[in-house]
Design a protein around this motif. Structure first.
Motif, mmCIF file in Angstrom:
data_model
loop_
_atom_site.group_PDB
_atom_site.id
_atom_site.type_symbol
_atom_site.label_atom_id
_atom_site.label_comp_id
_atom_site.label_asym_id
_atom_site.label_seq_id
_atom_site.Cartn_x
_atom_site.Cartn_y
_atom_site.Cartn_z
ATOM 1 N N LEU A 109 0.678 -1.230 -0.120
ATOM 2 C CA LEU A 109 -0.040 -0.013 0.048
ATOM 3 C C LEU A 109 0.836 1.264 -0.077
ATOM 4 O O LEU A 109 0.730 2.368 -0.710
ATOM 5 C CB LEU A 109 -0.924 -0.056 1.221
ATOM 6 N N GLN A 110 1.952 1.311 0.875
ATOM 7 C CA GLN A 110 2.824 2.363 0.647
ATOM 8 C C GLN A 110 3.256 2.720 -0.659
ATOM 9 O O GLN A 110 3.155 3.766 -1.242
ATOM 10 C CB GLN A 110 3.978 2.065 1.643
ATOM 11 N N GLU A 111 3.915 1.744 -1.179
ATOM 12 C CA GLU A 111 4.468 1.907 -2.760
ATOM 13 C C GLU A 111 3.390 2.274 -3.543
ATOM 14 O O GLU A 111 3.627 3.158 -4.362
ATOM 15 C CB GLU A 111 5.141 0.745 -3.072
ATOM 16 N N ALA A 112 2.212 1.617 -3.650
ATOM 17 C CA ALA A 112 1.046 2.060 -4.640
ATOM 18 C C ALA A 112 0.528 3.418 -4.209
ATOM 19 O O ALA A 112 0.370 4.209 -5.340
ATOM 20 C CB ALA A 112 -0.140 0.854 -4.259
ATOM 21 N N LEU A 113 0.348 4.009 -3.202
ATOM 22 C CA LEU A 113 0.161 5.304 -3.000
ATOM 23 C C LEU A 113 1.138 6.317 -3.348
ATOM 24 O O LEU A 113 0.627 7.270 -3.625
ATOM 25 C CB LEU A 113 -0.317 5.588 -1.261
ATOM 26 N N THR A 114 2.470 5.947 -3.111
ATOM 27 C CA THR A 114 3.362 6.755 -3.258
ATOM 28 C C THR A 114 3.291 7.009 -4.984
ATOM 29 O O THR A 114 3.619 8.069 -5.357
ATOM 30 C CB THR A 114 5.027 6.160 -3.311
ATOM 31 N N ASN A 115 3.117 5.972 -5.800
ATOM 32 C CA ASN A 115 3.093 6.085 -7.217
ATOM 33 C C ASN A 115 1.775 6.934 -7.576
ATOM 34 O O ASN A 115 1.913 7.630 -8.618
ATOM 35 C CB ASN A 115 2.959 4.619 -7.768
ATOM 36 N N ALA A 116 0.514 6.579 -6.868
ATOM 37 C CA ALA A 116 -0.576 7.241 -7.082
ATOM 38 C C ALA A 116 -0.377 8.871 -6.914
ATOM 39 O O ALA A 116 -0.568 9.914 -7.788
ATOM 40 C CB ALA A 116 -1.764 6.962 -6.327
ATOM 41 N N MET A 117 0.379 9.268 -5.824
ATOM 42 C CA MET A 117 0.594 10.959 -5.515
ATOM 43 C C MET A 117 1.877 11.377 -6.723
ATOM 44 O O MET A 117 1.493 12.583 -7.261
ATOM 45 C CB MET A 117 1.347 10.778 -3.866
ATOM 46 N N ARG A 118 2.449 10.482 -7.154
ATOM 47 C CA ARG A 118 3.489 10.847 -8.231
ATOM 48 C C ARG A 118 2.787 11.030 -9.611
ATOM 49 O O ARG A 118 3.072 12.179 -10.224
ATOM 50 C CB ARG A 118 4.524 10.009 -8.270
ATOM 51 N N HIS A 119 1.979 10.195 -9.846
ATOM 52 C CA HIS A 119 1.475 10.341 -11.283
ATOM 53 C C HIS A 119 0.110 10.461 -11.487
ATOM 54 O O HIS A 119 -0.536 10.183 -12.472
ATOM 55 C CB HIS A 119 1.659 8.734 -11.696
ATOM 56 N N SER B 200 4.430 12.341 -18.289
ATOM 57 C CA SER B 200 4.802 11.499 -19.309
ATOM 58 C C SER B 200 5.283 10.359 -18.928
ATOM 59 O O SER B 200 5.420 9.228 -19.650
ATOM 60 C CB SER B 200 5.956 12.185 -20.168
ATOM 61 N N SER B 201 5.596 10.209 -17.418
ATOM 62 C CA SER B 201 6.233 8.986 -16.807
ATOM 63 C C SER B 201 5.010 8.089 -16.523
ATOM 64 O O SER B 201 3.847 8.761 -16.422
ATOM 65 C CB SER B 201 7.083 9.326 -15.791
ATOM 66 N N ARG B 202 5.283 6.859 -16.227
ATOM 67 C CA ARG B 202 4.370 5.999 -15.814
ATOM 68 C C ARG B 202 4.926 5.041 -14.717
ATOM 69 O O ARG B 202 5.965 5.089 -14.644
ATOM 70 C CB ARG B 202 4.079 4.971 -16.846
ATOM 71 N N PRO B 203 4.000 4.742 -13.670
ATOM 72 C CA PRO B 203 4.587 3.879 -12.617
ATOM 73 C C PRO B 203 5.205 2.516 -13.067
ATOM 74 O O PRO B 203 4.815 2.085 -14.109
ATOM 75 C CB PRO B 203 3.122 3.496 -11.708
ATOM 76 N N GLY B 204 6.234 2.362 -12.642
ATOM 77 C CA GLY B 204 7.014 1.197 -12.717
ATOM 78 C C GLY B 204 8.460 1.120 -12.262
ATOM 79 O O GLY B 204 8.578 2.004 -11.145
#
Length: 414
Positions: free
Chosen positions: A316-326, A356-360
């Motif tokens: 959840l921590q990593e998924a929420l971090t990606n959501a805040m970024r992208h 332009s970036s995507r989670p990954g």
């Protein structure tokens, strides 16, 4: 051809060979094996050379088993050629055969085994012929000579005795060889296990470091941007954002210090996040300006195993971090379903089309590894089924045991 030996081992071998030489020296110069009273100069020379060679073979039996075997053969053949009384050559043969099977290569080991058979044949034939020669040539021996049957019986008995004694020495060396190999394999296995554990710990620490730093920096960046825009119109919002930044940075610093402690002391085990820490995680995300909607249905029955709680928190921590970024401003949906045999979780957010970036990268790899370590699965990718460019993370983790069953509830929404 030469094996590495410690200095103490080599010194002991040389000292032992010197003692054998001192013990065998009085034999030199006595009558030959035929029983003749006089010993010629050539016979004495042969006795000296064979004794010195035998002592040399004993001295290097562990340093170079194949060379020791060759020297022992030369000494034994000289003893038979000069018809000498076998002195130090007998114990040396046993020592060298032991060394060939214990310390030599496979080829040397088999050469030692062949030497047992051939040497037994030659030794039995030599003893029989030397005895017969003494019986026929020594006038003091009675005139009645042994018959052929008796000679064959004596030869067979000598062959059995020789092959049993020399074969036993070779077999003892083989037992030591197998024991040394077992110890070596055990040491190699322990080293491999230690390296695997160290690599697993490094990988875990790397994942934890990525989770802590990436999430904390994402919160700090979001708060810093909000404070910059609100510093003029809403000073109190800027102050709150700075407070959140300081709190997040302190928490990240504490986590990083803990991870560094684990790096310095590989056996140190620090406290890991649990389900109780999820509310703090949600609060940090909301304070960063994200509209976070969390749905938990059904709630966990009791306390899941610690590994499950850690995996859920980190995913959840990593998924929420990606959501805040992208993600865009439409918010993030989180759901958790705690079933008796598994927990299903998901994080859904709309991707910002201007990004332009995507989670990954390492984040998704780390989430998959987290799930796989506890026997679960994780899928992550874009989903545009309803016309919106969303990014969906779904994971399912099996629950093998529940620590304390508690009263179940229909559902909870935070």
């Amino acid at each position: 051809m030469f094996r590495p030996l410690r200095r103490s081992q080599l010194v002991w071998d040389i000292v032992g060979a010197s003692l054998l030489l001192l013990i065998g020296w009085p034999v030199i110069g006595v009558a030959s094996a035929t029983g003749m009273e006089a010993t010629s100069g050539w016979t004495a020379l042969g006795a000296v050379l064979s004794t010195v060679l035998a002592a040399g073979a004993a001295a290097i039996r562990r340093l170079s088993p194949p060379l020791a075997l060759m020297i022992a053969w030369v000494a034994a053949l000289m003893t038979m050629a000069f018809v000498l009384i076998p002195g130090v050559i007998i114990p040396v043969v046993f020592m060298v055969l032991f060394a060939t099977s214990a310390y030599g290569s496979k080829r040397t080991m088999y050469w030692g085994l062949a030497s047992v058979v051939v040497g037994s044949l030659l030794a039995s034939a030599y003893v029989t012929l030397a005895t017969l020669a003494g019986a026929f040539l020594n006038p003091s021996v009675p005139t009645e000579k042994p018959g052929t049957t008796l000679v064959l019986v004596i030869t067979a008995a000598m062959f059995v005795a020789c092959i049993a004694s020399m074969g036993l020495s070779w077999a003892f060396g083989l037992l030591l060889r197998n024991r040394l190999r077992t110890r070596r394999v055990e040491r190699e296995r322990e080293i491999a296990e230690a390296l695997a554990v160290a690599e697993q710990q490094r990988t875990q620490i790397a994942r934890d470091m990525h989770d802590v730093v990436a999430h904390s920096l994402a919160v700090v960046i979001a708060q810093a941007d909000g404070a910059r825009y609100a510093s003029v119109a809403r000073p109190e919002a800027a102050t709150e954002a700075l407070r959140t930044i300081a709190s997040t940075a302190r928490g990240a610093l504490s986590d990083v210090r803990l991870l560094l402690t684990q790096l310095r002391h590989s056996q140190a085990e620090g406290p890991q996040p649990t389900l109780a820490d999820l509310e703090m995680l949600y609060t940090q995300v909301r304070q960063a300006g994200v509209d976070l909607r969390v749905d938990i249905d059904p709630i966990p029955r009791g306390d899941p195993p610690g590994a499950i709680q850690l995996a859920v928190y980190r995913i959840l921590q990593e998924a929420l971090t990606n959501a805040m970024r992208h993600g865009d401003d439409s918010g993030v949906d989180v759901y958790l379903s705690w079933y008796p045999d598994r927990v299903d979780l998901g994080v859904i957010n709309v991707i910002n089309l201007q990004d332009s970036s995507r989670p990954g990268g390492h984040g998704l790899i780390g989430m998959r590894e987290r799930a796989q370590l506890v026997g679960g699965t994780l899928d992550a990718g874009a989903d545009a089924t309803d016309g919106r460019n969303r990014f969906v993370v779904r994971a399912s983790i099996p629950i093998t045991e529940i620590a304390e069953p508690a009263e179940s509830a229909a559902g909870s929404t935070s």
